[in-house]
Design a protein around this motif. Structure first.
Motif, PDB file in Angstrom:
ATOM      1  N   PRO A   1     -13.657 -29.718 -31.666  1.00 58.86           N
ATOM      2  CA  PRO A   1     -15.059 -29.398 -31.413  1.00 58.86           C
ATOM      3  C   PRO A   1     -15.910 -29.255 -32.684  1.00 58.86           C
ATOM      4  O   PRO A   1     -15.392 -29.139 -33.796  1.00 58.86           O
ATOM      5  N   ILE A   2     -17.206 -29.251 -32.448  1.00 55.56           N
ATOM      6  CA  ILE A   2     -18.177 -28.937 -33.489  1.00 55.56           C
ATOM      7  C   ILE A   2     -19.099 -27.850 -32.937  1.00 55.56           C
ATOM      8  O   ILE A   2     -19.504 -27.905 -31.775  1.00 55.56           O
ATOM      9  N   TRP A   3     -19.385 -26.855 -33.770  1.00 51.02           N
ATOM     10  CA  TRP A   3     -20.256 -25.750 -33.383  1.00 51.02           C
ATOM     11  C   TRP A   3     -21.436 -25.658 -34.345  1.00 51.02           C
ATOM     12  O   TRP A   3     -21.304 -25.990 -35.521  1.00 51.02           O
ATOM     13  N   VAL A   4     -22.543 -25.163 -33.839  1.00 54.88           N
ATOM     14  CA  VAL A   4     -23.629 -24.744 -34.710  1.00 54.88           C
ATOM     15  C   VAL A   4     -23.544 -23.230 -34.826  1.00 54.88           C
ATOM     16  O   VAL A   4     -23.087 -22.542 -33.915  1.00 54.88           O
ATOM     17  N   VAL A   5     -23.953 -22.750 -35.986  1.00 53.84           N
ATOM     18  CA  VAL A   5     -23.941 -21.323 -36.284  1.00 53.84           C
ATOM     19  C   VAL A   5     -25.391 -20.862 -36.281  1.00 53.84           C
ATOM     20  O   VAL A   5     -26.204 -21.373 -37.047  1.00 53.84           O
TER      21      VAL A   5
END
Length: 164
Positions: free
Chosen positions: A52-56
């Motif tokens: 996955p890829i997440w934004v913070v």
């Protein structure tokens, strides 16, 4: 208080902006010229529930992003991931990196079927090396003079953390 959300296509312009802000330092990324949102559409599509890829976010503002990518395209490496972390300039040095790595640890321990995370960090990027060491990553080697950026040979240090 920061929170993590899976990245969606509408986050891509901010992801690209944050990535591009790292290019002039020549310490963090391989690119010498800014990338475009269009050039990253297909890249974003490769992320999934396993990688996955997440934004913070701090409130509604994206302060950075973190991604776990396929380490190597062979079945034998299906439980290994490469980590990427990029923070906006105004988010650096404020503890976000440590919070991101703690979040990733929690995701790997509870949700993701990943056993090993690999980080490639340029030899001059001392803040990232310190962050990863503090978070339990061990330097296990380097790739001397593996890339050329701005006409200079660059060495990547390899950091690894096992979740076995």
């Amino acid at each position: 208080m920061i929170n993590f959300q899976r990245a969606v296509p509408s986050d891509l312009p901010q992801i690209v902006k944050i990535y591009n802000s790292a290019i002039p330092t020549h310490e963090i990324t391989d690119d010498e010229m800014p990338i475009t949102v269009d050039s990253r559409q297909e890249w974003l599509n490769h992320f999934n529930d396993h990688f996955p890829i997440w934004v913070v976010k701090n409130g509604n503002k994206i302060m950075g992003w973190c991604a776990l990518s396929q380490f190597y395209p062979h079945r034998a490496y299906r439980f290994s991931a490469e980590i990427s972390i990029y923070l906006a300039p105004d988010a650096q040095g404020r503890g976000y990196g440590q919070q991101i790595l703690s979040f990733i640890d929690q995701q790997v321990k509870t949700t993701l079927n990943i056993k090993t995370i690999v980080a490639y960090i340029y030899e001059n990027n001392l803040p990232s090396q310190k962050l990863f060491k503090k978070s339990g990553y061990q330097q296990c080697g380097s790739l001397p003079k593996i890339s050329v950026i701005d006409g200079k040979l660059r060495t990547l240090k390899i950091f690894v953390k096992h979740f076995i």
